[in-house]
Design a protein around this motif. Structure first.
Motif, PDB file in Angstrom:
ATOM      1  N   SER A 291       0.824  -1.214   0.000  1.00 57.29           N
ATOM      2  CA  SER A 291       0.000   0.000   0.000  1.00 57.29           C
ATOM      3  C   SER A 291       0.854   1.258   0.000  1.00 57.29           C
ATOM      4  N   ALA A 292       1.940   1.249   0.791  1.00 57.77           N
ATOM      5  CA  ALA A 292       2.797   2.430   0.858  1.00 57.77           C
ATOM      6  C   ALA A 292       3.444   2.720  -0.485  1.00 57.77           C
ATOM      7  N   LEU A 293       3.933   1.671  -1.157  1.00 53.56           N
ATOM      8  CA  LEU A 293       4.584   1.866  -2.450  1.00 53.56           C
ATOM      9  C   LEU A 293       3.596   2.394  -3.488  1.00 53.56           C
ATOM     10  N   ILE A 294       2.420   1.789  -3.543  1.00 53.31           N
ATOM     11  CA  ILE A 294       1.418   2.191  -4.527  1.00 53.31           C
ATOM     12  C   ILE A 294       0.896   3.596  -4.239  1.00 53.31           C
ATOM     13  N   ASP A 295       0.616   3.875  -2.984  1.00 50.21           N
ATOM     14  CA  ASP A 295       0.115   5.204  -2.625  1.00 50.21           C
ATOM     15  C   ASP A 295       1.142   6.282  -2.951  1.00 50.21           C
ATOM     16  N   ASN A 296       2.398   6.012  -2.663  1.00 50.35           N
ATOM     17  CA  ASN A 296       3.454   6.993  -2.897  1.00 50.35           C
ATOM     18  C   ASN A 296       3.566   7.340  -4.375  1.00 50.35           C
ATOM     19  N   ILE A 297       3.643   6.322  -5.238  1.00 52.88           N
ATOM     20  CA  ILE A 297       3.828   6.602  -6.666  1.00 52.88           C
ATOM     21  C   ILE A 297       2.554   7.199  -7.269  1.00 52.88           C
ATOM     22  N   SER A 298       1.394   6.812  -6.749  1.00 49.32           N
ATOM     23  CA  SER A 298       0.141   7.359  -7.263  1.00 49.32           C
ATOM     24  C   SER A 298       0.017   8.850  -6.926  1.00 49.32           C
ATOM     25  N   ARG A 299       0.420   9.221  -5.723  1.00 48.43           N
ATOM     26  CA  ARG A 299       0.361  10.635  -5.337  1.00 48.43           C
ATOM     27  C   ARG A 299       1.337  11.465  -6.179  1.00 48.43           C
ATOM     28  N   LEU A 300       2.525  10.929  -6.410  1.00 49.90           N
ATOM     29  CA  LEU A 300       3.485  11.632  -7.250  1.00 49.90           C
ATOM     30  C   LEU A 300       2.949  11.792  -8.674  1.00 49.90           C
ATOM     31  N   HIS A 301       2.353  10.725  -9.200  1.00 50.43           N
ATOM     32  CA  HIS A 301       1.787  10.788 -10.550  1.00 50.43           C
ATOM     33  C   HIS A 301       0.664  11.821 -10.619  1.00 50.43           C
ATOM     34  N   ASP A 302      -0.203  11.825  -9.611  1.00 56.17           N
ATOM     35  CA  ASP A 302      -1.303  12.796  -9.596  1.00 56.17           C
ATOM     36  C   ASP A 302      -0.771  14.224  -9.533  1.00 56.17           C
ATOM     37  N   GLN A 303       0.290  14.420  -8.777  1.00 57.79           N
ATOM     38  CA  GLN A 303       0.874  15.754  -8.652  1.00 57.79           C
ATOM     39  C   GLN A 303       1.444  16.220  -9.990  1.00 57.79           C
ATOM     40  N   VAL A 304       2.143  15.332 -10.682  1.00 56.05           N
ATOM     41  CA  VAL A 304       2.699  15.671 -11.999  1.00 56.05           C
ATOM     42  C   VAL A 304       1.572  15.917 -12.996  1.00 56.05           C
ATOM     43  N   ALA A 305       0.549  15.068 -12.967  1.00 56.74           N
ATOM     44  CA  ALA A 305      -0.573  15.209 -13.900  1.00 56.74           C
ATOM     45  C   ALA A 305      -1.292  16.544 -13.703  1.00 56.74           C
ATOM     46  N   ALA A 306      -1.247  17.066 -12.492  1.00 52.48           N
ATOM     47  CA  ALA A 306      -1.872  18.364 -12.202  1.00 52.48           C
ATOM     48  C   ALA A 306      -0.980  19.530 -12.579  1.00 52.48           C
ATOM     49  N   GLY A 307       0.195  19.227 -13.135  1.00 55.80           N
ATOM     50  CA  GLY A 307       1.115  20.273 -13.557  1.00 55.80           C
ATOM     51  C   GLY A 307       1.983  20.828 -12.457  1.00 55.80           C
ATOM     52  N   GLU A 308       2.027  20.149 -11.332  1.00 54.71           N
ATOM     53  CA  GLU A 308       2.824  20.628 -10.206  1.00 54.71           C
ATOM     54  C   GLU A 308       4.257  20.111 -10.295  1.00 54.71           C
ATOM     55  N   ARG A 309       5.166  20.888  -9.772  1.00 61.03           N
ATOM     56  CA  ARG A 309       6.570  20.481  -9.722  1.00 61.03           C
ATOM     57  C   ARG A 309       6.803  19.643  -8.476  1.00 61.03           C
ATOM     58  N   ILE A 310       7.605  18.585  -8.613  1.00 64.85           N
ATOM     59  CA  ILE A 310       7.954  17.752  -7.474  1.00 64.85           C
ATOM     60  C   ILE A 310       9.187  18.346  -6.806  1.00 64.85           C
ATOM     61  N   SER A 311       9.034  18.810  -5.609  1.00 63.76           N
ATOM     62  CA  SER A 311      10.142  19.447  -4.897  1.00 63.76           C
ATOM     63  C   SER A 311      11.170  18.411  -4.462  1.00 63.76           C
ATOM     64  N   PHE A 312      12.355  18.901  -4.109  1.00 62.27           N
ATOM     65  CA  PHE A 312      13.386  18.003  -3.601  1.00 62.27           C
ATOM     66  C   PHE A 312      12.924  17.335  -2.308  1.00 62.27           C
ATOM     67  N   GLU A 313      12.248  18.100  -1.454  1.00 62.03           N
ATOM     68  CA  GLU A 313      11.736  17.528  -0.204  1.00 62.03           C
ATOM     69  C   GLU A 313      10.767  16.387  -0.490  1.00 62.03           C
ATOM     70  N   ARG A 314       9.881  16.585  -1.451  1.00 61.06           N
ATOM     71  CA  ARG A 314       8.904  15.533  -1.781  1.00 61.06           C
ATOM     72  C   ARG A 314       9.598  14.316  -2.372  1.00 61.06           C
ATOM     73  N   ARG A 315      10.623  14.547  -3.181  1.00 57.15           N
ATOM     74  CA  ARG A 315      11.390  13.424  -3.722  1.00 57.15           C
ATOM     75  C   ARG A 315      12.059  12.635  -2.600  1.00 57.15           C
ATOM     76  N   ALA A 316      12.633  13.345  -1.628  1.00 53.77           N
ATOM     77  CA  ALA A 316      13.317  12.683  -0.518  1.00 53.77           C
ATOM     78  C   ALA A 316      12.333  11.863   0.315  1.00 53.77           C
ATOM     79  N   ILE A 317      11.163  12.424   0.590  1.00 58.92           N
ATOM     80  CA  ILE A 317      10.165  11.706   1.370  1.00 58.92           C
ATOM     81  C   ILE A 317       9.658  10.497   0.584  1.00 58.92           C
ATOM     82  N   GLY A 318       9.494  10.681  -0.715  1.00 58.55           N
ATOM     83  CA  GLY A 318       9.074   9.559  -1.559  1.00 58.55           C
ATOM     84  C   GLY A 318      10.078   8.424  -1.547  1.00 58.55           C
ATOM     85  N   ARG A 319      11.368   8.770  -1.590  1.00 57.35           N
ATOM     86  CA  ARG A 319      12.403   7.736  -1.533  1.00 57.35           C
ATOM     87  C   ARG A 319      12.402   7.051  -0.167  1.00 57.35           C
TER      88      ARG A 319
END
Length: 394
Positions: A291-319
């Motif tokens: 669930s954690a892996l799927i939720d993480n990548i889905s949220r990142l995908h939704d953020q990109v699809a909305a035209g938002e930039r993925i910050s370094f902080e968000r990348r670090a938390i995602g990793r």
């Protein structure tokens, strides 16, 4: 939405499962295993549609890799590693895409990305040399991505270092046999490769920094949000999905084995509340990892699809989320195996193979927690992490 590859894999799950021992014995994927992956489209999930790909969402890719790995860890690993390479190839020069997929859209691309080579500029391109370990699935691939450091005309690495991804056809590199004798994921055939004085035209070289910052996808005119995910989210996805899938396979075999097992004390496992508690706890941890892996990548995908930039902080938390998911699942498998009895360690019992595969997958550099956890915590308390190695995997 329907996932045609997942459906096709589910239909052939028994076949994949039965081929697991053959993969391990060969030290690479059996030809029939590779055929199943080709016929189901498993390696074309992230491939661009213009070249016969399916352009599935990253969630669908991860779910499919987990399903494959639950049948056989090595097969899932190759699907996860080789399957992510079309994602980056979609950003590469159209000329090299045509060279790879123009005649056969099922052509596979190997790696590794570790910068173990040196790229020296010459007229029209570069001269390339190096040796790399861990080229998963390489026997079934006809092209390869290799990591390199850019050098000057004399062959001295630039300072500060500049990392590149180099694309080569099979004729330009050597696969070194007998370089994959390991305890787990034996069927992946992750052998060494060597390049000696290969000429590489400029259009077959990708600037890694442009992959990381997303500019390469923008320059390529790609509109699918999947191609605008951070490299540090897309690249680890298949690897961690394979590890979690192997853990799910271990759990499934453990449950089947425990159903009729009688312990040396004469107590049936199904009547032992301590064993049942531990099994339930482990199952919950593995499910949480998924669930954690799927939720993480889905949220990142939704953020990109909305035209938002993925910050370094968000990348670090995602990793951090991705890395911890792998560790949580493997630690849960350890609890399962510790309660499986000595017969689980027999080579005829699949539990031990999934256990070995999961631990070997956890040893991949992408699952090293130290710097990832350190940097994620620093960003959350508002401290800028230093440049250099601490940021390199984020």
């Amino acid at each position: 939405m329907p996932n045609p590859v997942l459906d096709a894999i589910s239909e052939r799950a028994d076949e994949i499962r039965e081929l697991g021992p053959a993969n391990e014995s060969l030290g690479r994927l059996d030809d029939q295993t590779a055929k199943v992956l080709r016929e189901t489209g498993a390696i074309r999930m992230l491939q661009p549609e213009v070249h016969g790909g399916l352009e599935l969402e990253p969630r669908e890719f991860a779910e499919t890799v987990m399903r494959i790995a639950a049948c056989d860890g090595s097969t899932g690993w190759v699907a996860g590693v080789v399957g992510v390479h079309p994602w980056e190839m979609a950003m590469a020069d159209p000329r090299v895409q045509e060279e790879i997929w123009g005649e056969d859209q099922d052509t596979w691309i190997a790696s590794p990305y570790a910068p173990m080579g040196v790229l020296r500029p010459v007229d029209g391109g570069y001269v390339f040399n190096g040796r790399w370990q861990f080229s998963s699935g390489t026997d079934h691939c006809d092209w390869i991505f290799l990591g390199a450091f850019l050098a000057d005309a004399e062959g001295e690495r630039l300072t500060p270092p500049r990392s590149m991804h180099v694309i080569l056809p099979r004729a330009d590199y050597e696969i070194v046999e007998d370089t994959w004798d390991v305890v787990g994921l034996r069927g992946t055939g992750s052998k060494d490769v060597v390049v000696k004085d290969a000429f590489v035209p400029s259009y077959r070289v990708v600037d890694y920094a442009k992959v990381v910052d997303g500019s390469l996808a923008r320059e390529a005119g790609l509109t699918n949000p999947t191609y605008h995910l951070p490299f540090s989210a897309a690249f680890p996805l298949g690897i961690t999905a394979a590890v979690i899938g192997a853990c799910e396979g271990a759990l499934a075999h453990h449950l089947a084995y425990q159903r009729d097992r009688v312990q040396i004390t004469g107590t049936a496992s199904r009547d032992d509340p301590y064993v049942l508690y531990a099994v339930s706890e482990a199952a919950a941890e593995i499910a949480a990892s998924r669930s954690a892996l799927i939720d993480n990548i889905s949220r990142l995908h939704d953020q990109v699809a909305a035209g938002e930039r993925i910050s370094f902080e968000r990348r670090a938390i995602g990793r951090r989320t991705q890395t911890r998911a792998a560790w949580r699942a493997v630690q849960a498998v350890d609890e399962i195996v510790a309660r499986s009895g000595g017969n689980a360690m027999r080579m005829s019992n699949p539990i031990q193979r999934f256990w070995r595969d999961a631990h070997t997958g956890l040893a991949h550099a992408i699952h090293v927690t130290g710097a990832v956890f350190h940097v994620a915590a620093m960003t959350e308390i508002g401290v800028e992490p230093p440049q250099g190695p601490m940021r390199s995997m984020i």
